[in-house]
Design a protein around this motif. Structure first.
Motif, mmCIF file in Angstrom:
data_model
loop_
_atom_site.group_PDB
_atom_site.id
_atom_site.type_symbol
_atom_site.label_atom_id
_atom_site.label_comp_id
_atom_site.label_asym_id
_atom_site.label_seq_id
_atom_site.Cartn_x
_atom_site.Cartn_y
_atom_site.Cartn_z
ATOM 1 N N LEU A 195 -12.826 3.805 7.634
ATOM 2 C CA LEU A 195 -11.288 4.631 7.508
ATOM 3 C C LEU A 195 -11.534 5.773 5.891
ATOM 4 O O LEU A 195 -10.679 7.017 6.399
ATOM 5 C CB LEU A 195 -9.841 3.778 7.256
ATOM 6 N N ASP A 196 -12.020 5.386 5.465
ATOM 7 C CA ASP A 196 -12.630 6.133 4.183
ATOM 8 C C ASP A 196 -13.313 7.385 4.344
ATOM 9 O O ASP A 196 -13.049 8.874 4.488
ATOM 10 C CB ASP A 196 -12.988 5.145 2.953
ATOM 11 N N GLN A 197 -14.359 6.872 5.529
ATOM 12 C CA GLN A 197 -15.143 8.334 5.597
ATOM 13 C C GLN A 197 -14.476 9.136 6.895
ATOM 14 O O GLN A 197 -14.583 10.373 7.075
ATOM 15 C CB GLN A 197 -16.144 7.344 6.782
ATOM 16 N N TRP A 198 -13.353 8.632 7.745
ATOM 17 C CA TRP A 198 -12.267 9.761 8.709
ATOM 18 C C TRP A 198 -11.491 9.417 7.276
ATOM 19 O O TRP A 198 -10.680 10.693 8.295
ATOM 20 C CB TRP A 198 -11.833 8.357 9.361
ATOM 21 N N HIS A 199 -11.178 9.676 6.741
ATOM 22 C CA HIS A 199 -10.666 10.454 5.711
ATOM 23 C C HIS A 199 -9.062 10.028 5.898
ATOM 24 O O HIS A 199 -7.700 10.626 6.414
ATOM 25 C CB HIS A 199 -10.373 12.283 5.538
ATOM 26 N N LEU A 200 -9.209 8.570 6.638
ATOM 27 C CA LEU A 200 -7.549 7.856 6.688
ATOM 28 C C LEU A 200 -7.573 6.832 5.986
ATOM 29 O O LEU A 200 -7.101 6.442 6.394
ATOM 30 C CB LEU A 200 -8.010 7.446 8.547
ATOM 31 N N GLY A 201 -8.031 7.019 4.848
ATOM 32 C CA GLY A 201 -7.158 6.070 4.051
ATOM 33 C C GLY A 201 -6.099 4.802 3.412
ATOM 34 O O GLY A 201 -5.493 4.372 3.357
ATOM 35 N N GLU A 202 -5.228 6.491 3.422
ATOM 36 C CA GLU A 202 -3.555 6.666 3.508
ATOM 37 C C GLU A 202 -3.121 4.877 4.534
ATOM 38 O O GLU A 202 -1.831 4.059 4.169
ATOM 39 C CB GLU A 202 -2.851 6.984 3.657
ATOM 40 N N ARG A 203 -3.982 4.926 5.475
ATOM 41 C CA ARG A 203 -3.252 4.163 7.059
ATOM 42 C C ARG A 203 -3.994 2.634 6.729
ATOM 43 O O ARG A 203 -3.798 1.419 7.499
ATOM 44 C CB ARG A 203 -4.512 4.437 7.953
ATOM 45 N N PHE A 204 -5.431 2.277 5.609
ATOM 46 C CA PHE A 204 -5.610 1.843 5.252
ATOM 47 C C PHE A 204 -4.664 -0.035 5.381
ATOM 48 O O PHE A 204 -5.166 -1.455 6.139
ATOM 49 C CB PHE A 204 -6.826 0.862 3.983
ATOM 50 N N ASP A 205 -3.295 0.167 4.560
ATOM 51 C CA ASP A 205 -2.834 -1.517 4.610
ATOM 52 C C ASP A 205 -2.323 -1.765 5.393
ATOM 53 O O ASP A 205 -2.864 -2.933 6.246
ATOM 54 C CB ASP A 205 -1.164 -0.762 3.572
ATOM 55 N N ASP A 206 -2.255 -0.657 6.915
ATOM 56 C CA ASP A 206 -1.250 -1.642 7.946
ATOM 57 C C ASP A 206 -2.115 -1.894 9.204
ATOM 58 O O ASP A 206 -2.172 -2.487 10.148
ATOM 59 C CB ASP A 206 -0.385 -0.338 8.156
ATOM 60 N N VAL A 207 -3.734 -0.321 8.996
ATOM 61 C CA VAL A 207 -4.587 -1.017 10.204
ATOM 62 C C VAL A 207 -5.350 -2.091 9.054
ATOM 63 O O VAL A 207 -5.687 -3.192 10.336
ATOM 64 C CB VAL A 207 -5.858 -0.188 9.654
ATOM 65 N N CYS A 208 -5.489 -2.542 8.310
ATOM 66 C CA CYS A 208 -6.097 -4.155 7.449
ATOM 67 C C CYS A 208 -5.474 -4.880 7.571
ATOM 68 O O CYS A 208 -6.239 -6.104 8.509
ATOM 69 C CB CYS A 208 -6.344 -3.811 5.982
ATOM 70 N N LEU A 209 -4.414 -4.873 7.764
ATOM 71 C CA LEU A 209 -3.807 -6.034 8.582
ATOM 72 C C LEU A 209 -3.406 -6.553 9.465
ATOM 73 O O LEU A 209 -4.126 -7.756 10.184
ATOM 74 C CB LEU A 209 -2.186 -6.000 8.263
#
Length: 161
Positions: free
Chosen positions: A43-57
């Motif tokens: 997600l960081d590589q795709w510049h989507l780090g702000e979605r990490f919490d939901d996606v990671c869960l």
């Protein structure tokens, strides 16, 4: 058991995907941590780090379910040449799909919401409820062809940039 759910799943034309990444996960619970690390890096590589919490869960729940419920009891815990669980992350314009492939042909089993609220102390059974809550849609489908097993997927809508 849930019937295979395909509604809401984007077309699986990988040629139309903006980005795709996958990782093999061994049959041990530490693989959940590895899946979270892989998800963070992707997600960081795709510049989507702000979605990490939901996606990671959601990734954590899908991988945990695969390890806990989809592997045969005699699955070796050592790193095998072909690990039994695989995490796929695929991004299209406006959506991200997390998919976990496992060797079981059995579909996921959900609990009714009232079962969850009546047993607040239960330590398991909330995984698919969390997947449903934090993703925009989810489902599963059996694999076809030479691969046996199934894929359980969750879709996240992404903001248009």
């Amino acid at each position: 058991m849930l019937e295979p759910l395909r509604q809401g799943l984007p077309p699986l034309n990988l040629a139309a995907a903006s980005d795709a990444a996958s990782c093999a996960l061994p049959a041990r619970y530490e693989a959940v941590r590895d899946a979270r690390r892989f998800t963070r890096g992707t997600l960081d590589q795709w510049h989507l780090g702000e979605r990490f919490d939901d996606v990671c869960l959601v990734v954590s729940e899908l991988v945990t379910n695969a390890l806990r419920h989809a592997l045969p009891a005699n699955t070796p815990c050592l790193a095998a040449p072909d690990p039994p669980v695989r995490l796929h992350l695929t991004r299209w314009t406006g959506r991200l799909v997390c998919a976990v492939r496992d060797p079981s042909d059995e579909g996921p089993v959900t609990r009714e919401p009232e079962d969850l609220s009546n047993n607040c102390s239960a330590e398991s059974g909330r995984g698919l409820y969390l997947v449903d809550t934090f993703s925009d849609s989810w489902g599963w489908h059996p694999l076809a062809g030479t691969l046996s097993g199934k894929v359980v997927w969750a879709l996240f809508r992404l903001p248009q940039t």
